[in-house]
Scaffold this active site. Structure first.
Site, mmCIF file in Angstrom:
data_model
loop_
_atom_site.group_PDB
_atom_site.id
_atom_site.type_symbol
_atom_site.label_atom_id
_atom_site.label_comp_id
_atom_site.label_asym_id
_atom_site.label_seq_id
_atom_site.Cartn_x
_atom_site.Cartn_y
_atom_site.Cartn_z
ATOM 1 N N ILE A 155 -2.489 -5.494 111.886
ATOM 2 C CA ILE A 155 -1.888 -4.190 112.144
ATOM 3 C C ILE A 155 -0.912 -4.300 113.317
ATOM 4 O O ILE A 155 -1.273 -4.791 114.387
ATOM 5 C CB ILE A 155 -2.967 -3.139 112.485
ATOM 6 C CG1 ILE A 155 -4.072 -3.145 111.431
ATOM 7 C CG2 ILE A 155 -2.343 -1.750 112.613
ATOM 8 C CD1 ILE A 155 -5.325 -2.410 111.844
ATOM 9 N N CYS A 156 0.314 -3.847 113.089
ATOM 10 C CA CYS A 156 1.289 -3.717 114.169
ATOM 11 C C CYS A 156 1.951 -2.355 113.997
ATOM 12 O O CYS A 156 1.367 -1.467 113.385
ATOM 13 C CB CYS A 156 2.282 -4.885 114.182
ATOM 14 S SG CYS A 156 3.398 -4.999 112.768
ATOM 15 N N GLY A 157 3.134 -2.166 114.492
ATOM 16 C CA GLY A 157 3.800 -0.876 114.361
ATOM 17 C C GLY A 157 4.159 -0.544 112.920
ATOM 18 O O GLY A 157 3.907 0.550 112.444
ATOM 19 N N ALA A 189 0.719 0.970 112.125
ATOM 20 C CA ALA A 189 0.101 2.143 112.743
ATOM 21 C C ALA A 189 1.086 3.303 112.859
ATOM 22 O O ALA A 189 0.662 4.451 112.974
ATOM 23 C CB ALA A 189 -0.443 1.780 114.126
#
Length: 172
Positions: A79-81, A123
């Protein structure tokens, strides 16, 4: 590439799942990690830890991808931006197939049709309930290449491209 080829698991069974994020995905990672544990999965957190300053997403992508490659875990969640940078980084590890998924259909499809071992999402793109649904779809799917000759051939074509690129890189 002990664990990387297909990431075989029993359909619907609890499995060992690695998870990692950068700073942008940290809060969502905590929610997803709890959800996966509640579903009966053994979740290995590859960072960042609560007390550590997050690094760039490639650090955590590499940790999860290596754990898949080395057979320490069966699947991975990153999970990243947006999910893009962390998936690109994971895909740099030989034999790894990571896909960005923003809804359950593509999460299931990438596992069933492409044998992806890692999913990534952003996210900034998906909320907690969608993230849980994406993970559930991915983790309950089985790669068709385990039993279907057509999918084995597709997989072999992808592997051939990777092997050709590695051979060309080693010549130079």
């Amino acid at each position: 590439m002990r664990g990387a080829e297909y990431g075989n698991t029993t359909l619907g069974a609890a499995m060992k799942v690695g998870i990692g994020s950068d700073g942008s995905g940290f809060e969502l990672k905590k929610i997803v990690k709890q959800h996966l544990a509640e579903q009966g999965h053994e979740v290995i957190d590859y960072g960042p830890a609560e007390d550590e300053t997050p690094e760039y997403s490639a650090t955590y992508a590499r940790r999860v991808a290596h754990a898949i490659r080395d057979g320490e875990i069966e699947r991975g969640v990153l999970i990243c931006g947006t999910g893009i940078g962390i998936s690109i980084s994971a895909n740099k590890v030989r034999g790894i197939r990571a896909a960005v998924c923003s809804e359950p259909f593509t999460a299931r499809h990438t596992r069933e049709n492409n044998g992806s071992q890692i999913i990534a999402f952003g996210a900034f793109v998906v909320g907690p309930e969608m993230a849980k649904a994406i993970c559930d779809a991915f983790l309950s799917a089985r790669f068709k290449g385990e039993t279907d000759e057509e999918f084995k051939q597709r997989f072999a074509k992808i592997a051939a491209i990777e092997n050709e690129e590695i051979a060309l890189a080693n010549q130079g």
